[in-house]
Motif scaffolding. Structure first.
Motif, PDB file in Angstrom:
ATOM      1  N   GLU A  55       0.835  -1.193   0.000  1.00  0.00           N
ATOM      2  CA  GLU A  55       0.000   0.000   0.000  1.00  0.00           C
ATOM      3  C   GLU A  55       0.876   1.251   0.000  1.00  0.00           C
ATOM      4  O   GLU A  55       0.642   2.187  -0.769  1.00  0.00           O
ATOM      5  CB  GLU A  55      -0.922   0.008   1.216  1.00  0.00           C
ATOM      6  CG  GLU A  55      -1.811   1.241   1.289  1.00  0.00           C
ATOM      7  CD  GLU A  55      -2.672   1.265   2.527  1.00  0.00           C
ATOM      8  OE1 GLU A  55      -3.750   1.889   2.456  1.00  0.00           O
ATOM      9  OE2 GLU A  55      -2.282   0.696   3.559  1.00  0.00           O
ATOM     10  N   LEU A  56       1.883   1.250   0.850  1.00  0.00           N
ATOM     11  CA  LEU A  56       2.802   2.388   0.913  1.00  0.00           C
ATOM     12  C   LEU A  56       3.520   2.574  -0.425  1.00  0.00           C
ATOM     13  O   LEU A  56       3.621   3.692  -0.932  1.00  0.00           O
ATOM     14  CB  LEU A  56       3.823   2.172   2.038  1.00  0.00           C
ATOM     15  CG  LEU A  56       4.795   3.310   2.296  1.00  0.00           C
ATOM     16  CD1 LEU A  56       4.051   4.591   2.653  1.00  0.00           C
ATOM     17  CD2 LEU A  56       5.754   2.927   3.413  1.00  0.00           C
ATOM     18  N   ARG A  57       3.954   1.461  -1.007  1.00  0.00           N
ATOM     19  CA  ARG A  57       4.637   1.522  -2.300  1.00  0.00           C
ATOM     20  C   ARG A  57       3.699   2.093  -3.371  1.00  0.00           C
ATOM     21  O   ARG A  57       4.115   2.888  -4.222  1.00  0.00           O
ATOM     22  CB  ARG A  57       5.111   0.124  -2.704  1.00  0.00           C
ATOM     23  CG  ARG A  57       6.135   0.150  -3.821  1.00  0.00           C
ATOM     24  CD  ARG A  57       6.681  -1.224  -4.151  1.00  0.00           C
ATOM     25  NE  ARG A  57       7.167  -1.930  -2.970  1.00  0.00           N
ATOM     26  CZ  ARG A  57       7.012  -3.235  -2.768  1.00  0.00           C
ATOM     27  NH1 ARG A  57       6.401  -3.989  -3.660  1.00  0.00           N
ATOM     28  NH2 ARG A  57       7.486  -3.797  -1.675  1.00  0.00           N
ATOM     29  N   SER A  58       2.435   1.702  -3.328  1.00  0.00           N
ATOM     30  CA  SER A  58       1.493   2.203  -4.340  1.00  0.00           C
ATOM     31  C   SER A  58       1.221   3.691  -4.152  1.00  0.00           C
ATOM     32  O   SER A  58       1.021   4.418  -5.128  1.00  0.00           O
ATOM     33  CB  SER A  58       0.183   1.416  -4.303  1.00  0.00           C
ATOM     34  OG  SER A  58      -0.623   1.788  -3.205  1.00  0.00           O
ATOM     35  N   LEU A  59       1.223   4.157  -2.906  1.00  0.00           N
ATOM     36  CA  LEU A  59       1.004   5.586  -2.655  1.00  0.00           C
ATOM     37  C   LEU A  59       2.198   6.417  -3.110  1.00  0.00           C
ATOM     38  O   LEU A  59       2.027   7.513  -3.645  1.00  0.00           O
ATOM     39  CB  LEU A  59       0.743   5.826  -1.164  1.00  0.00           C
ATOM     40  CG  LEU A  59      -0.578   5.287  -0.625  1.00  0.00           C
ATOM     41  CD1 LEU A  59      -0.612   5.391   0.900  1.00  0.00           C
ATOM     42  CD2 LEU A  59      -1.751   6.018  -1.245  1.00  0.00           C
ATOM     43  N   VAL A  60       3.376   5.870  -2.889  1.00  0.00           N
ATOM     44  CA  VAL A  60       4.590   6.604  -3.262  1.00  0.00           C
ATOM     45  C   VAL A  60       4.798   6.595  -4.769  1.00  0.00           C
ATOM     46  O   VAL A  60       5.061   7.628  -5.379  1.00  0.00           O
ATOM     47  CB  VAL A  60       5.831   6.022  -2.542  1.00  0.00           C
ATOM     48  CG1 VAL A  60       7.117   6.625  -3.074  1.00  0.00           C
ATOM     49  CG2 VAL A  60       5.713   6.248  -1.040  1.00  0.00           C
ATOM     50  N   PRO A  64      -0.133   2.211 -11.770  1.00  0.00           N
ATOM     51  CA  PRO A  64      -1.230   1.231 -11.790  1.00  0.00           C
ATOM     52  C   PRO A  64      -0.780  -0.158 -11.323  1.00  0.00           C
ATOM     53  O   PRO A  64      -1.533  -0.863 -10.654  1.00  0.00           O
ATOM     54  CB  PRO A  64      -1.662   1.198 -13.250  1.00  0.00           C
ATOM     55  CG  PRO A  64      -1.203   2.490 -13.833  1.00  0.00           C
ATOM     56  CD  PRO A  64       0.027   2.864 -13.069  1.00  0.00           C
ATOM     57  N   LEU A  65       0.445  -0.537 -11.665  1.00  0.00           N
ATOM     58  CA  LEU A  65       0.943  -1.854 -11.265  1.00  0.00           C
ATOM     59  C   LEU A  65       1.059  -1.957  -9.745  1.00  0.00           C
ATOM     60  O   LEU A  65       0.651  -2.964  -9.142  1.00  0.00           O
ATOM     61  CB  LEU A  65       2.297  -2.135 -11.915  1.00  0.00           C
ATOM     62  CG  LEU A  65       2.944  -3.471 -11.543  1.00  0.00           C
ATOM     63  CD1 LEU A  65       2.048  -4.628 -11.970  1.00  0.00           C
ATOM     64  CD2 LEU A  65       4.310  -3.596 -12.175  1.00  0.00           C
ATOM     65  N   ALA A  66       1.583  -0.938  -9.113  1.00  0.00           N
ATOM     66  CA  ALA A  66       1.730  -0.945  -7.656  1.00  0.00           C
ATOM     67  C   ALA A  66       0.361  -0.986  -6.974  1.00  0.00           C
ATOM     68  O   ALA A  66       0.168  -1.695  -5.980  1.00  0.00           O
ATOM     69  CB  ALA A  66       2.525   0.267  -7.198  1.00  0.00           C
ATOM     70  N   LEU A  67      -0.591  -0.253  -7.526  1.00  0.00           N
ATOM     71  CA  LEU A  67      -1.946  -0.259  -6.980  1.00  0.00           C
ATOM     72  C   LEU A  67      -2.579  -1.643  -7.137  1.00  0.00           C
ATOM     73  O   LEU A  67      -3.228  -2.147  -6.221  1.00  0.00           O
ATOM     74  CB  LEU A  67      -2.803   0.802  -7.670  1.00  0.00           C
ATOM     75  CG  LEU A  67      -4.234   0.945  -7.164  1.00  0.00           C
ATOM     76  CD1 LEU A  67      -4.261   1.282  -5.675  1.00  0.00           C
ATOM     77  CD2 LEU A  67      -4.979   1.987  -7.977  1.00  0.00           C
ATOM     78  N   HIS A  68      -2.361  -2.254  -8.272  1.00  0.00           N
ATOM     79  CA  HIS A  68      -2.873  -3.599  -8.535  1.00  0.00           C
ATOM     80  C   HIS A  68      -2.274  -4.613  -7.539  1.00  0.00           C
ATOM     81  O   HIS A  68      -2.990  -5.462  -7.000  1.00  0.00           O
ATOM     82  CB  HIS A  68      -2.570  -4.005  -9.980  1.00  0.00           C
ATOM     83  CG  HIS A  68      -3.018  -5.374 -10.320  1.00  0.00           C
ATOM     84  ND1 HIS A  68      -4.346  -5.705 -10.478  1.00  0.00           N
ATOM     85  CD2 HIS A  68      -2.315  -6.517 -10.526  1.00  0.00           C
ATOM     86  CE1 HIS A  68      -4.441  -6.998 -10.762  1.00  0.00           C
ATOM     87  NE2 HIS A  68      -3.221  -7.502 -10.803  1.00  0.00           N
ATOM     88  N   GLU A  69      -0.968  -4.512  -7.310  1.00  0.00           N
ATOM     89  CA  GLU A  69      -0.304  -5.412  -6.362  1.00  0.00           C
ATOM     90  C   GLU A  69      -0.868  -5.236  -4.949  1.00  0.00           C
ATOM     91  O   GLU A  69      -1.088  -6.210  -4.235  1.00  0.00           O
ATOM     92  CB  GLU A  69       1.210  -5.172  -6.365  1.00  0.00           C
ATOM     93  CG  GLU A  69       1.904  -5.683  -7.598  1.00  0.00           C
ATOM     94  CD  GLU A  69       3.383  -5.358  -7.618  1.00  0.00           C
ATOM     95  OE1 GLU A  69       3.850  -4.576  -6.740  1.00  0.00           O
ATOM     96  OE2 GLU A  69       4.077  -5.875  -8.498  1.00  0.00           O
TER      97      GLU A  69
END
Length: 109
Positions: A55-60, A64-69
């Motif tokens: 979640e932190l990685r997707s915010l930073v 789209p890939l990070a959000l998907h993960e």
């Protein structure tokens, strides 16, 4: 004055042995469920940490890939939490059954 017949005594003995057998089986099942619950609790802690990290990685990164993960990891957390809740309910139900069996055993004595 009613005196128990031999048949009554035998039936009570059979009923008591059946209750004792169910109690032993119930106890073994409860032990297994508690072991499963402890293992699942450790797994849940690990996948929650993983989901928080994603979640932190997707915010930073805002990709789209990070959000998907992150969403996939969160779905996994939700599924394991459902399984954890199911195990807890099974333990509660078996504990109640065990209490009921002990009550029956006490009445048959």
């Amino acid at each position: 004055m009613d005196t128990p017949t031999l048949t009554d005594v035998n039936l009570r003995g059979v009923a008591q042995r059946l209750i004792e057998k169910r109690l032993r089986r119930n106890t073994e099942t409860l032990k297994q469920l508690h072991i499963e619950l402890a293992v699942l609790e450790e797994q849940l802690e690990a996948i929650r940490d993983d989901a928080r990290e994603k979640e932190l990685r997707s915010l930073v990164s805002e990709t789209p890939l990070a959000l998907h993960e992150f969403r996939d990891a969160q779905k996994h957390v939700d599924a394991v939490e459902d399984q954890y809740a199911h195990l807890q309910k099974s333990i509660r139900d078996l504990t109640k059954d065990q209490d009921d069996l002990l009550d029956k055993l006490g009445r048959n004595s």
